[in-house]
Design a protein around this motif. Structure first.
Motif, PDB file in Angstrom:
ATOM      1  N   LEU A   1       0.812  -1.219   0.000  1.00 40.05           N
ATOM      2  CA  LEU A   1       0.000   0.000   0.000  1.00 40.05           C
ATOM      3  C   LEU A   1       0.844   1.267   0.000  1.00 40.05           C
ATOM      4  CD1 LEU A   1      -2.904  -0.903   2.427  1.00 40.05           C
ATOM      5  CD2 LEU A   1      -2.988  -0.712  -0.023  1.00 40.05           C
ATOM      6  N   HIS A   2       2.167   1.110   0.251  1.00 41.29           N
ATOM      7  CA  HIS A   2       3.014   2.297   0.238  1.00 41.29           C
ATOM      8  C   HIS A   2       3.454   2.657  -1.176  1.00 41.29           C
ATOM      9  CE1 HIS A   2       4.421   1.098   4.545  1.00 41.29           C
ATOM     10  NE2 HIS A   2       3.125   1.232   4.448  1.00 41.29           N
TER      11      HIS A   2
ATOM     12  N   LYS B   1       2.474   2.860  -5.259  1.00 36.69           N
ATOM     13  CA  LYS B   1       1.496   2.771  -6.350  1.00 36.69           C
ATOM     14  C   LYS B   1       2.007   1.872  -7.461  1.00 36.69           C
ATOM     15  CE  LYS B   1      -1.188   6.950  -6.600  1.00 36.69           C
ATOM     16  NZ  LYS B   1      -1.097   8.286  -7.098  1.00 36.69           N
TER      17      LYS B   1
ATOM     18  N   LEU C   1       0.828  -1.629  -7.190  1.00 34.86           N
ATOM     19  CA  LEU C   1      -0.567  -1.798  -7.612  1.00 34.86           C
ATOM     20  C   LEU C   1      -0.678  -1.844  -9.134  1.00 34.86           C
ATOM     21  CD1 LEU C   1      -3.580  -1.885  -6.814  1.00 34.86           C
ATOM     22  CD2 LEU C   1      -3.589   0.575  -6.968  1.00 34.86           C
TER      23      LEU C   1
ATOM     24  N   ALA D   1      -2.587  -7.507   0.770  1.00 31.23           N
ATOM     25  CA  ALA D   1      -2.186  -6.104   0.850  1.00 31.23           C
ATOM     26  C   ALA D   1      -1.343  -5.915   2.101  1.00 31.23           C
ATOM     27  CB  ALA D   1      -3.417  -5.206   0.893  1.00 31.23           C
TER      28      ALA D   1
ATOM     29  N   ALA E   1      -0.673  -1.691   5.590  1.00 30.31           N
ATOM     30  CA  ALA E   1      -1.808  -0.855   6.016  1.00 30.31           C
ATOM     31  C   ALA E   1      -1.575  -0.271   7.407  1.00 30.31           C
ATOM     32  CB  ALA E   1      -3.081  -1.669   5.989  1.00 30.31           C
TER      33      ALA E   1
ATOM     34  N   CYS F   1       1.067   5.450   3.397  1.00 32.50           N
ATOM     35  CA  CYS F   1       0.238   4.858   2.346  1.00 32.50           C
ATOM     36  C   CYS F   1      -0.027   5.812   1.202  1.00 32.50           C
ATOM     37  CB  CYS F   1      -1.114   4.437   2.928  1.00 32.50           C
ATOM     38  SG  CYS F   1      -0.993   2.982   3.938  1.00 32.50           S
TER      39      CYS F   1
ATOM     40  N   ILE G   1      -1.806   4.471  -1.435  1.00 30.74           N
ATOM     41  CA  ILE G   1      -3.014   3.913  -2.044  1.00 30.74           C
ATOM     42  C   ILE G   1      -4.070   3.822  -0.953  1.00 30.74           C
ATOM     43  CG2 ILE G   1      -3.949   1.996  -3.367  1.00 30.74           C
ATOM     44  CD1 ILE G   1      -1.115   1.060  -3.819  1.00 30.74           C
ATOM     45  N   HIS G   2      -5.275   4.210  -1.304  1.00 29.23           N
ATOM     46  CA  HIS G   2      -6.348   4.081  -0.339  1.00 29.23           C
ATOM     47  C   HIS G   2      -6.798   2.626  -0.283  1.00 29.23           C
ATOM     48  CE1 HIS G   2     -10.136   4.948   1.710  1.00 29.23           C
ATOM     49  NE2 HIS G   2      -9.544   6.046   2.071  1.00 29.23           N
ATOM     50  N   GLN G   3      -7.169   2.164   0.925  1.00 31.75           N
ATOM     51  CA  GLN G   3      -7.568   0.754   1.070  1.00 31.75           C
ATOM     52  C   GLN G   3      -8.770   0.412   0.205  1.00 31.75           C
ATOM     53  OE1 GLN G   3      -8.105  -0.291   5.138  1.00 31.75           O
ATOM     54  NE2 GLN G   3      -6.120   0.495   5.731  1.00 31.75           N
TER      55      GLN G   3
ATOM     56  N   VAL H   1      -7.912  -1.122  -3.211  1.00 31.77           N
ATOM     57  CA  VAL H   1      -7.544  -2.534  -3.213  1.00 31.77           C
ATOM     58  C   VAL H   1      -8.775  -3.404  -2.955  1.00 31.77           C
ATOM     59  CG1 VAL H   1      -5.944  -4.177  -2.224  1.00 31.77           C
ATOM     60  CG2 VAL H   1      -5.344  -1.821  -2.283  1.00 31.77           C
TER      61      VAL H   1
END
Lengths: 180, 345
Positions: free
Chosen positions: A72-73, A75, A78, A101, A104, A110, A112-114, A117
């Protein structure tokens, strides 16, 4: 051989193979080691990959479970996973794919927002696990879980199949499918 | 209570949902409901209003808030204050002065050469709010009472802190009458003074301070929102700072863009007028990342954004902000209030 298919090879006796896909090599390595430390009746094989498609020159056994690891840290991880998903045959998504993931716990790192995902996992109808792979105790727990899931997906547990497991893992409060 | 309501595409803002459902529920019930909604899903509003000058903005006296601009503020989120009254400000000044003098004499926060003659002043900041429902912002300053006649009668400002709430409806609806909701606290000055004053407020009003950390995700939203603001002239270049986690020391990458180029890029990405969506923010950042990658072959998306600096304001992930533009002052505070409320909840 650009698309991974679940049934294109014969299974080996008592062997279960898992494929971990992600950009963070160190995390994949640690997770693989945790999984191999777990004692289980089947013979475990762990394959690591940064991205798909896998090189066709290597002779590999049938893959029973694919785990996509998203940090999540970053992008980049992802985007990488999103690109890899097109190289997986759709029949894999009947319980043989899982998203993991990590990161968190450190909210301020982070990017990316949870929700992103969660939506991704929901789009592909696959379970999503949250785990901080840097912390050893959490990693050991998720490794145990993955080993158990792998055994089910490889058919080594009598009475339950990958599709059964998928319907059991679907959370009761997840959004209804008609929304998409 | 159907949590699926949260997924409704028309109204993701939890404020309107809460108001519709709870007419006459007690504040505690409203609070529990809002917490329950939070735990079932993490809402991220996909749309945001573009910062515009609101009506209340005109009431702010530019001179009065000019001293709030161009200063670096450390931001904290604050839970609602219990039994705080705006009429007792003089009383609070007195109590806090006495407290600080006592603490300094105890030797807990001694700075070499510090004059023990200090004075604390509480004052309200008129106009620093979003809607009429928001509580008034107030300011606390520590001034040194100088014995010398050469200096200004009021003395030097040693420490400044101010409390405000801008568009804080989601929090205001859930607390009872005795509480004053001012979730955003900004401080400038010595850290020892901040912790002293924070301690006094925590004891007196039963509230809780916590430093507001801004995640990389929120920093990219800020970058997009502030680049989208229309400015007559740009006072600073648009800069981004990334931290690359590597051993033995982390690497820092800074990327500076001419502000008009950044605005031009944003205008080409921005489609829906009046709102900013998550996709537009992602696309804006991806354009910057791919440009950088083409030249330097480094994937910035694998690193962590730590600081964003534009002509409107600049923000650091540790919770330090600096507001540069008077026109969008309220808009920046509105977003910070939202982050503070999210952290409290």
């Amino acid at each position: 051989m650009s698309v991974l298919r679940p049934m294109d090879k014969l299974p080996d006796l008592n062997a279960a193979t898992i494929l971990l896909v992600g950009t963070e090599d160190s995390l994949l390595q640690k997770l693989a080691e945790s999984m191999l430390q777990d004692h289980c009746a089947s013979e475990l094989r762990v394959h690591l990959a940064n991205s798909l498609p896998l090189p066709s020159t290597v002779n590999r056994p049938r893959i029973d479970l694919i785990v996509f690891v998203i940090n999540l840290h970053s992008k980049y991880s992802l985007r990488n996973v999103e690109e890899c998903l097109s190289h997986v045959d759709s029949s894999f998504f009947l319980g043989k794919v899982c998203f993991l993931a990590t990161g968190a716990g450190q909210e301020n790192h982070c990017s990316i927002h949870q929700n992103t995902v969660i939506k991704l996992a929901h789009t592909y109808r696959s379970p999503l696990l949250f785990c901080d792979l840097e912390v050893e105790s959490f990693r050991a727990i998720v490794a145990q879980r993955l080993v158990r899931m792998l055994q089910i997906c490889a058919g080594h547990v009598p009475g339950i199949s990958a599709v059964n497991l998928l319907s059991l893992l679907r959370r009761s409060d997840s959004p209804p499918s008609k929304e998409l | 209570m159907d949590p699926y309501d949260l997924q409704g595409s028309a109204s993701r803002r939890r404020t309107s949902n809460l108001k519709d459902y709870f007419v006459g529920a007690t504040p505690l019930q409203k609070r529990l409901e809002s917490v329950r909604r939070q735990s079932s899903f993490f809402p991220s509003p996909p749309r945001r209003k573009i910062l515009q000058c609101t009506q209340l903005q005109e009431e702010i006296d530019p001179q009065k808030v000019a001293f709030l601009l161009h200063k670096q503020w450390t931001v904290y989120s604050l839970t609602p204050l219990y039994k705080f009254s705006y009429t007792n400000l003089k009383e609070y000044s007195r109590l806090l002065s006495a407290f600080i003098a006592a603490e300094k004499q105890k030797g807990l926060a001694v700075e070499v050469g510090e004059d023990f003659n200090i004075k604390v002043v509480f004052s309200t900041l008129v106009g620093v709010k979003g809607t009429q429902r928001d509580p008034e912002a107030f300011l606390v300053q520590i001034l040194s009472k100088s014995q010398s006649s050469r200096e200004h009668r009021e003395g030097r400002v040693l420490w400044t802190g101010w409390f405000c709430c801008v568009f804080g409806e989601s929090l205001l609806g859930t607390v009872s009458e005795d509480f004053t909701c001012l979730p955003l606290f900004l401080a400038n000055g010595a850290e020892s003074n901040t912790s002293l004053i924070g301690g006094w407020f925590q004891k007196t009003f039963d509230c809780c301070f916590s430093p507001l950390t801004i995640s990389a995700f929120n920093l990219s939203w800020m970058a997009a929102m502030w680049t989208a603001c229309k400015m007559d002239h740009y006072v600073a270049t648009t800069e981004f700072f990334w931290s690359v986690p590597c051993h033995p020391q982390s690497l820092d990458i800074s990327y500076a863009i001419h502000p008009e180029d950044a605005k031009a890029l944003w205008d080409s990405v921005h489609k829906t007028s009046g709102e900013i969506t998550q996709e537009e923010v992602d696309l804006f950042m991806d354009c910057l990342y791919s440009h950088f990658h083409r030249h330097f072959k480094i994937h910035l998306s694998a690193t962590r954004l730590v600081r964003v600096s534009t002509s409107v304001a600049s923000a650091h992930t540790d919770g330090k902000i600096k507001i540069l533009c008077h026109k969008y002052f309220i808009g920046v505070l509105a977003y910070m209030t939202e982050l503070a409320i999210f952290q409290i909840e």
